[in-house]
Design a protein around this motif. Structure first.
Motif, PDB file in Angstrom:
ATOM      1  N   GLY A  56      42.580 -14.765  79.084  1.00  0.00           N
ATOM      2  CA  GLY A  56      42.276 -16.144  78.749  1.00  0.00           C
ATOM      3  C   GLY A  56      40.929 -16.366  78.089  1.00  0.00           C
ATOM      4  N   PHE A  57      40.143 -15.305  77.977  1.00  0.00           N
ATOM      5  CA  PHE A  57      38.842 -15.402  77.321  1.00  0.00           C
ATOM      6  C   PHE A  57      38.935 -14.839  75.905  1.00  0.00           C
ATOM      7  CE2 PHE A  57      37.724 -15.482  81.777  1.00  0.00           C
ATOM      8  CZ  PHE A  57      36.668 -16.401  81.831  1.00  0.00           C
ATOM      9  N   HIS A  58      38.266 -15.542  74.957  1.00  0.00           N
ATOM     10  CA  HIS A  58      38.127 -15.009  73.605  1.00  0.00           C
ATOM     11  C   HIS A  58      36.742 -14.389  73.499  1.00  0.00           C
ATOM     12  CE1 HIS A  58      38.674 -14.532  69.312  1.00  0.00           C
ATOM     13  NE2 HIS A  58      37.460 -15.027  69.137  1.00  0.00           N
ATOM     14  N   TRP A  59      36.674 -13.136  73.043  1.00  0.00           N
ATOM     15  CA  TRP A  59      35.395 -12.436  72.963  1.00  0.00           C
ATOM     16  C   TRP A  59      35.179 -11.874  71.565  1.00  0.00           C
ATOM     17  CZ3 TRP A  59      35.798  -7.287  71.683  1.00  0.00           C
ATOM     18  CH2 TRP A  59      37.058  -6.703  71.881  1.00  0.00           C
ATOM     19  N   ASP A  60      33.899 -11.720  71.217  1.00  0.00           N
ATOM     20  CA  ASP A  60      33.513 -11.233  69.887  1.00  0.00           C
ATOM     21  C   ASP A  60      32.233 -10.422  70.051  1.00  0.00           C
ATOM     22  OD1 ASP A  60      32.571 -10.856  67.275  1.00  0.00           O
ATOM     23  OD2 ASP A  60      33.255 -12.804  66.586  1.00  0.00           O
ATOM     24  N   LEU A  61      32.308  -9.133  69.760  1.00  0.00           N
ATOM     25  CA  LEU A  61      31.155  -8.236  69.855  1.00  0.00           C
ATOM     26  C   LEU A  61      30.888  -7.678  68.461  1.00  0.00           C
ATOM     27  CD1 LEU A  61      29.080  -6.603  71.574  1.00  0.00           C
ATOM     28  CD2 LEU A  61      30.869  -4.860  71.836  1.00  0.00           C
ATOM     29  N   SER A  62      29.653  -7.855  67.959  1.00  0.00           N
ATOM     30  CA  SER A  62      29.366  -7.462  66.579  1.00  0.00           C
ATOM     31  C   SER A  62      27.957  -6.907  66.439  1.00  0.00           C
ATOM     32  CB  SER A  62      29.536  -8.643  65.632  1.00  0.00           C
ATOM     33  OG  SER A  62      28.545  -9.630  65.889  1.00  0.00           O
ATOM     34  N   GLY A  63      27.761  -6.168  65.356  1.00  0.00           N
ATOM     35  CA  GLY A  63      26.447  -5.669  64.979  1.00  0.00           C
ATOM     36  C   GLY A  63      26.270  -5.759  63.478  1.00  0.00           C
ATOM     37  N   SER A  64      25.054  -6.081  63.048  1.00  0.00           N
ATOM     38  CA  SER A  64      24.753  -6.198  61.617  1.00  0.00           C
ATOM     39  C   SER A  64      23.451  -5.482  61.316  1.00  0.00           C
ATOM     40  CB  SER A  64      24.611  -7.661  61.196  1.00  0.00           C
ATOM     41  OG  SER A  64      25.805  -8.380  61.363  1.00  0.00           O
ATOM     42  N   TYR A  65      23.385  -4.906  60.127  1.00  0.00           N
ATOM     43  CA  TYR A  65      22.123  -4.360  59.638  1.00  0.00           C
ATOM     44  C   TYR A  65      21.982  -4.751  58.180  1.00  0.00           C
ATOM     45  CZ  TYR A  65      18.318  -1.308  58.295  1.00  0.00           C
ATOM     46  OH  TYR A  65      17.119  -0.836  57.824  1.00  0.00           O
ATOM     47  N   GLY A  66      20.844  -5.338  57.831  1.00  0.00           N
ATOM     48  CA  GLY A  66      20.589  -5.741  56.460  1.00  0.00           C
ATOM     49  C   GLY A  66      19.162  -5.458  56.070  1.00  0.00           C
ATOM     50  N   ALA A  67      18.944  -5.214  54.799  1.00  0.00           N
ATOM     51  CA  ALA A  67      17.591  -4.930  54.315  1.00  0.00           C
ATOM     52  C   ALA A  67      17.482  -5.332  52.857  1.00  0.00           C
ATOM     53  CB  ALA A  67      17.242  -3.457  54.482  1.00  0.00           C
ATOM     54  N   ASP A  68      16.258  -5.661  52.464  1.00  0.00           N
ATOM     55  CA  ASP A  68      15.940  -5.966  51.069  1.00  0.00           C
ATOM     56  C   ASP A  68      14.665  -5.205  50.731  1.00  0.00           C
ATOM     57  OD1 ASP A  68      16.296  -7.865  48.600  1.00  0.00           O
ATOM     58  OD2 ASP A  68      14.169  -8.006  49.156  1.00  0.00           O
ATOM     59  N   ARG A  69      14.735  -4.359  49.710  1.00  0.00           N
ATOM     60  CA  ARG A  69      13.578  -3.573  49.266  1.00  0.00           C
ATOM     61  C   ARG A  69      13.308  -3.901  47.813  1.00  0.00           C
ATOM     62  NH1 ARG A  69      11.282   1.962  50.372  1.00  0.00           N
ATOM     63  NH2 ARG A  69      10.351   2.685  48.425  1.00  0.00           N
ATOM     64  N   ALA A  70      12.079  -4.335  47.534  1.00  0.00           N
ATOM     65  CA  ALA A  70      11.689  -4.731  46.185  1.00  0.00           C
ATOM     66  C   ALA A  70      10.486  -3.913  45.745  1.00  0.00           C
ATOM     67  CB  ALA A  70      11.354  -6.220  46.145  1.00  0.00           C
ATOM     68  N   LYS A  71      10.671  -3.034  44.772  1.00  0.00           N
ATOM     69  CA  LYS A  71       9.573  -2.306  44.166  1.00  0.00           C
ATOM     70  C   LYS A  71       8.951  -3.189  43.083  1.00  0.00           C
ATOM     71  CE  LYS A  71      11.535   2.313  44.879  1.00  0.00           C
ATOM     72  NZ  LYS A  71      11.971   3.575  44.210  1.00  0.00           N
ATOM     73  N   ILE A  72       7.632  -3.330  43.126  1.00  0.00           N
ATOM     74  CA  ILE A  72       6.933  -4.231  42.219  1.00  0.00           C
ATOM     75  C   ILE A  72       6.120  -3.424  41.210  1.00  0.00           C
ATOM     76  CG2 ILE A  72       5.332  -6.174  42.048  1.00  0.00           C
ATOM     77  CD1 ILE A  72       7.906  -6.797  43.579  1.00  0.00           C
ATOM     78  N   LYS A  73       6.196  -3.830  39.958  1.00  0.00           N
ATOM     79  CA  LYS A  73       5.420  -3.198  38.891  1.00  0.00           C
ATOM     80  C   LYS A  73       4.697  -4.265  38.076  1.00  0.00           C
ATOM     81  CE  LYS A  73       8.509   0.795  38.323  1.00  0.00           C
ATOM     82  NZ  LYS A  73       9.299   1.609  37.364  1.00  0.00           N
TER      83      LYS A  73
END
Length: 842
Positions: free
Chosen positions: A374-391
């Protein structure tokens, strides 16, 4: 009277919507989708409530839906433009200075970009690493880059215009943007091309979306590529041109005057005001599979790249000079008096640096969800990244040139990297039709890294325009937090909906916060309902705001940005950043007088304490070794160029603000029989922000220096108070017409002179008058699968007013604006844009 035609056009849209009621006795057919949304009567929402089966029309909180069909009719292929053209409370950044021009941001309800939480499929999206540093209404912005969620990958968007920190955590002060990805069979190929009326800013994009499904699962892929070229809206530069005489200013010596006249494009030598050039690509997917009857595995993600360059202020021929005397012992050029008669000039016609980014952005989410006892469950994992090389390109390091005669032109400045890991567990249970109980927890880890540049990029005073990150600026910073929440949604009697939530969060760097939210709605009849919310919220400072350190060098000044949490900031008495806190209230009315007409009106108030803002520019007295600003610069390991006015700034907790506003949405479905079907919409947003308590100074820096009038103007007047959108989507046979009229009220920015920011005469106002923009698109369905479209955004080529120059060609109180006729623009600075598009379904 200049606004009368604009208002008339909006009034005509409203009048048409109203007049169609006279035709409305025939049963409604399958009307086209509304220009700003989807079917509010039947489409289920998942944002702002833990209960299931709730539609937009039934929601206790104000929600706007933007569907795939509406998204497809926006000419410029990026999500910022989609939302700014379809959601009145959303305002996209028209252009940005320096690296901000490489990652434009946006505002919801007139607040900072960081105060809106972005979700994808209900999961938190990571922020960009490219911090908005320069003073503007978007200063400090490090929110998720919406460009990396491409339009053709989106099924629909739910915009919750309500505080929701108790439901989702930090950042949800202004609201929540939840982007739901496609999961359907079939595919679409889209190709579009366009440019601005002026003939620049050429844009070409292609996108392919395709999905498969069966009774156990689905997978949907999208690939997207876009090229966008430079635009230029600069004008003459007052350093090299006197409009009164039509020549170089008389004060310039003849040798330099000749060099100025020889500069490319003289007198319009500055290209900084305009769009960056970029190549941009993203791949995304959305998938799910039933492992068992009651357990589903799901995953989605994006990966994308951006290669972009943006022009900086031009440097004049005498900008980089040094003595031509060589030390016979070392063979090196001896540093001499800048501008000496025997000076060497490595760029005899001046030079225009570019700031460039090479960016990689990605996020992947995976999880399991299902039902158990009778229970609704949700187990999740996320990984995100942003890398900006500047010139920094096409530049020179003055110190390096003077000391060693090295005239290197391109420099690697280092990189930014922002990363986020999130784990969530959500559990809910429905108790009949009376209640839904929910609880859950979240763990989040964030990191922000500045990578050092090559030594030549920060040697001495560093590369012109943007010196590289020195070893003291470089470093990795991290924090973690955990949260638990509880939520209950009740329907105690017919017509009454109640929802309550409470959330506790604990951060490793500044402690814990508890927030709550209460929501209610009562339907007196199927045609009339009232709703309201009260909540508290908070926004944790981003790690970039806490730790970003860099130097910006203009042609006439240099500014060191100090990390708020650094030892250098402590020299000025600036304390570590702490969270903003908020208290939100709203009250609304929902009207459904007929099955075809829905009207919602919501009023709100948002009070935010400890707003995180950019400080004023604090001037250094470099002749005084005990000057605190000079000591702070030294503590940051920064070397600023001798002879240039020098300043420092930092992000600080400052004023308390109060934002009050009203949101209005009305839509009407019309069936004109043999004259086709149409959906008329009218939506509007009003907001006004006031400073209710000024920011306090430190033991070293007075309040009127730490928070100058320009700082407050960016909070209160730089974004328009009114934005109203009237639209129609009319379908007749093989043709479809989409028209929108968007009205912006006046906006005002206060500018100051970098040479003397404290002088009473240093300030001047830049006003953008009210304007209405017309968007028009005509589609022709060549076959059932192929559609051709032509259209224009800003059909009548409206542009903000240029900065007003006095008789000497100089903005009153500011001698540095030459070549920059625009300082801000709520609808951009580039004018009209026309385009063509082909859509192929398969």
């Amino acid at each position: 009277m200049t606004n009368v035609p604009s208002l008339v056009r909006i009034a005509l849209v409203v009048a048409l919507a109203s007049s169609t009621a006279a035709f409305g006795q025939s049963p409604p057919g399958a009307a086209p989708e509304a220009p700003g949304g989807v079917d509010e009567q039947s489409d289920i929402i998942v944002t702002g409530t833990r209960a299931s089966g709730i539609t937009v029309a039934e929601s206790a909180a104000p929600i706007k839906l933007v569907g795939a069909d509406a998204i497809s009719h926006v000419g410029q292929p990026n999500l910022n433009q989609v939302l700014t053209q379809l959601v009145p409370s959303f305002t996209a950044q028209g252009f940005g200075g320096d690296t901000a021009n490489l990652t434009l941001s946006a505002s919801l309800r007139g607040l900072n970009p960081n105060e809106t939480l972005v979700l994808v499929n209900g999961k938190r999206r990571h922020g960009t690493s490219n911090l908005q540093v320069l003073a503007s209404a978007f200063q400090g912005g490090a929110a998720p880059d919406l460009d990396y969620i491409t339009p053709n990958a989106i099924d629909h968007i739910e915009v919750l215009e309500d505080g929701a920190a108790a439901q989702y955590g930090s950042d949800a002060i202004a609201g929540v943007i939840n982007i739901l990805l496609k999961h359907k069979d079939g595919g679409t190929f889209t190709a579009t091309g366009g440019q601005y009326y002026k003939g620049d800013g050429e844009t070409y994009s292609t996108s392919l979306n395709y999905g498969w499904s069966n009774d156990r699962g689905f997978v949907n892929f999208t690939g997207f590529y876009r090229y966008h070229n430079f635009s230029n809206r600069g004008q003459y530069d007052t350093r090299v041109y006197d409009p009164a005489t039509g020549d170089v200013p008389a004060t310039v010596n003849p040798t330099l005057a000749a060099a100025y006249r020889a500069m490319p494009g003289w007198p319009n030598i500055n290209y900084i005001v305009g769009d960056a050039r970029s190549k941009f690509g993203v791949g995304s997917y959305n998938a799910g599979y039933d492992l068992a009857d009651s357990v589903q595995f799901y995953t989605f993600g994006t990966i994308g790249f951006r290669k972009a360059e943006s022009y900086e202020n031009v440097r004049l021929p005498d900008r980089v000079v040094g003595s031509s005397t060589i030390d016979p012992a070392t063979g090196l050029f001896v540093a001499g008096t800048y501008g000496a008669p025997d000076a060497l000039v490595p760029r005899p016609q001046g030079f225009e640096p570019q700031e460039a980014v090479r960016e990689l952005d990605y996020q992947f989410t995976g999880g399991l969800k299902g039902d158990l006892a009778g229970f609704h469950w949700d187990l999740s994992g996320s990984y995100g990244a942003d890398r900006a090389k500047i010139k920094t390109l096409n530049s020179i390091n003055k110190s390096l040139y003077v000391d060693t005669h090295n005239d290197q032109s391109d420099f690697y400045d280092g990189f930014y990297r922002a990363a986020e890991t999130v784990f969530n567990l959500d559990v809910s249970r429905e108790i009949g039709s009376i209640a839904t109980l929910a609880a859950g927890g979240e763990y989040r880890n964030n990191s922000y890294t500045i990578g050092g540049g090559e030594p030549n990029s920060y040697y001495g005073t560093g590369a012109q325009s943007f010196p590289g990150f020195n070893p003291l600026a470089a470093g990795r910073h991290a924090r973690h937090n955990y949260a638990i929440y509880g939520d209950v949604a009740l329907t105690p009697v017919e017509g009454l909906k109640l929802d309550g939530a409470v959330r506790y969060e604990d951060y490793s760097d500044f402690g814990h916060k508890t927030t709550w939210k209460a929501t209610g709605r009562y339907d007196f009849t199927p045609a009339i309902a009232v709703r309201g919310t009260a909540s508290t919220g908070f926004r944790a400072p981003t790690l970039a705001e806490e730790w970003y350190t860099a130097v910006n060098v203009s042609p006439t000044s240099a500014t060191a940005q100090l990390a708020a949490n650094s030892a250098a900031a402590k020299v000025l008495g600036i304390q570590n950043l702490k969270p903003e806190t908020s208290r939100n209230y709203s009250a609304g009315l929902v009207l459904r007088p007929t099955s075809r007409l829905t009207v919602t009106i919501d009023a709100y108030q948002i009070r935010i304490r400890n707003r995180i803002v950019g400080s004023g520019s604090l001037a250094a007295d470099t002749s005084n070794a005990n000057d605190p600003v000079t000591r702070a610069i030294a503590a940051a390991g920064v070397v600023l160029e001798p002879g240039l006015p020098s300043f420092v700034s930092a992000f600080v907790n400052g004023p308390t603000t109060r934002t009050r506003g009203i949101d209005l949405v009305a839509s009407y479905n019309a069936d004109f029989d043999r004259f086709g079907k149409a959906v008329f919409t009218l939506s509007g947003a009003y907001n006004k922000t006031r400073i209710t308590r000024a920011g306090a100074g430190t033991a070293i820096v007075p309040a009127d220096e730490l928070f100058n009038p320009q700082t407050y103007s960016f909070l209160t007047t730089t974004l328009p108070r009114w934005k109203v959108i009237g639209g129609v989507n009319w379908s007749l046979g093989a043709f479809n017409l989409v028209a929108r009229e968007t009205y912006y009220s006046q906006s005002v920015a206060l500018l100051y002179n970098d040479n003397d920011p404290l002088a009473a005469t240093s300030y001047a106002y830049s006003r953008v008058k009210p304007a209405a923009l017309t968007d028009l698109e005509l589609d022709y369905h060549l076959t059932e699968r192929i559609t051709l479209a032509v259209g224009a955004n800003n059909l009548f080529d409206k542009q903000p007013e240029k900065v007003r120059f006095d008789q000497d060609g100089v903005l009153s109180g500011d001698t540095l604006v030459g070549g920059a006729p625009y300082t801000h623009g709520p609808y951009g600075i580039n004018g009209g844009y026309y385009y063509g598009r082909i859509d192929v379904k398969f």
